[in-house]
Scaffold this active site. Sequence first.
Site, PDB file in Angstrom:
ATOM      1  N   GLU A 113      55.265  81.762 -48.269  1.00 51.10           N
ATOM      2  CA  GLU A 113      54.445  81.248 -49.365  1.00 51.10           C
ATOM      3  C   GLU A 113      55.160  80.133 -50.131  1.00 51.10           C
ATOM      4  O   GLU A 113      56.107  80.400 -50.870  1.00 51.10           O
ATOM      5  CB  GLU A 113      54.075  82.366 -50.341  1.00 51.10           C
ATOM      6  CG  GLU A 113      53.164  81.874 -51.450  1.00 51.10           C
ATOM      7  CD  GLU A 113      52.725  82.964 -52.396  1.00 51.10           C
ATOM      8  OE1 GLU A 113      51.798  82.713 -53.185  1.00 51.10           O
ATOM      9  OE2 GLU A 113      53.295  84.070 -52.361  1.00 51.10           O
ATOM     10  N   GLU A 136      44.585  86.422 -55.774  1.00 47.54           N
ATOM     11  CA  GLU A 136      45.813  86.565 -56.564  1.00 47.54           C
ATOM     12  C   GLU A 136      45.694  85.749 -57.858  1.00 47.54           C
ATOM     13  O   GLU A 136      46.352  84.724 -58.034  1.00 47.54           O
ATOM     14  CB  GLU A 136      47.035  86.126 -55.752  1.00 47.54           C
ATOM     15  CG  GLU A 136      48.328  86.615 -56.385  1.00 47.54           C
ATOM     16  CD  GLU A 136      49.574  86.129 -55.673  1.00 47.54           C
ATOM     17  OE1 GLU A 136      50.531  86.903 -55.573  1.00 47.54           O
ATOM     18  OE2 GLU A 136      49.594  84.963 -55.226  1.00 47.54           O
TER      19      GLU A 136
END
Length: 307
Positions: free
Chosen positions: A186, A283
């Site tokens: 990420e 998220e």
Amino acid sequence: MKRRSFIKKTTASASLLGISSLQAMNMLSKSKTTSMNTFKLNFAPHLGMFKNHAGSDPIDQLNFMADQGFSAFEDNGMKGRSVETQKKMAETMAKRNMTMGVFVAHKIYWQEPNLASGNKEKREEFLSQIRSSVEVAKRVNAKWMTVVPGHVDLRQNMSYQTEHVIETLKQASAILEPHNLTMVLEPLNFRNHPGLFLSESPQAYQICKAVDSPACKILFDIYHQQIQEGNLIPNIEQCWDEIAYFQIGDNPGRNEPTTGEINYKNVFKFIHSKGYTGILGMEHGNSIKGKEGEEKVIDAYRETSNF
């Protein structure tokens, strides 16, 4: 149609089919609910997002998510939950046909270098945590786990750091490949997480190509990449063959789609047009507190899925 007429018509139709009017009403209600609660993509909420509706119990929250039509779930903190809780959550997801998304696989070094440093002890610590994450993944039926390579090493050239990271990820891939598991790298933006080694999607793409393993792919967090580099759809297109997972959040604010500057309807439409069947993790926070805010989140995903 008035309720009395509706019931009369339903009863008449039921008698023709040889079923009771109650059965017919239940079937109609179930059909309507299923039709309303269908998304074109596999959006994954997280615990706490709907706590005002579902309460604090993780199982109740999972059931609420499923009732709203969400077909996936992600939990950054899953690895830290008790084995008993993990098993109960896995059982609930299986019953409700929900796919488990990412959990964080290891300790993230936010302020000091670990993988970029080439330090053998830090590397072994990371690999040990990957090994333990395999057991968690099996327990909760997860296919993906989040990896963040940590802080830059200011005392080393970036090219050396990159080689250190690649070598570590190759060793981690060798651990994951036999289990058909994937770590997703990420990239995080400079504003929220200054000083991290991995910040851009082209950089993640280059690393994944060098590692050259199905166990090492990209987690493309749309919120982070809007801040870091923008140009979202072209970058998604360029990275496509290395992307295994998406996460969502609008900017500014990191809340649900429709609250910021990102045209999520167009982004989702593009991802859908590519035939993507994976997960898009929600998220982000809720822009409004309470039940009203939770309903707004659900409405936002219905709106942006209407393409």
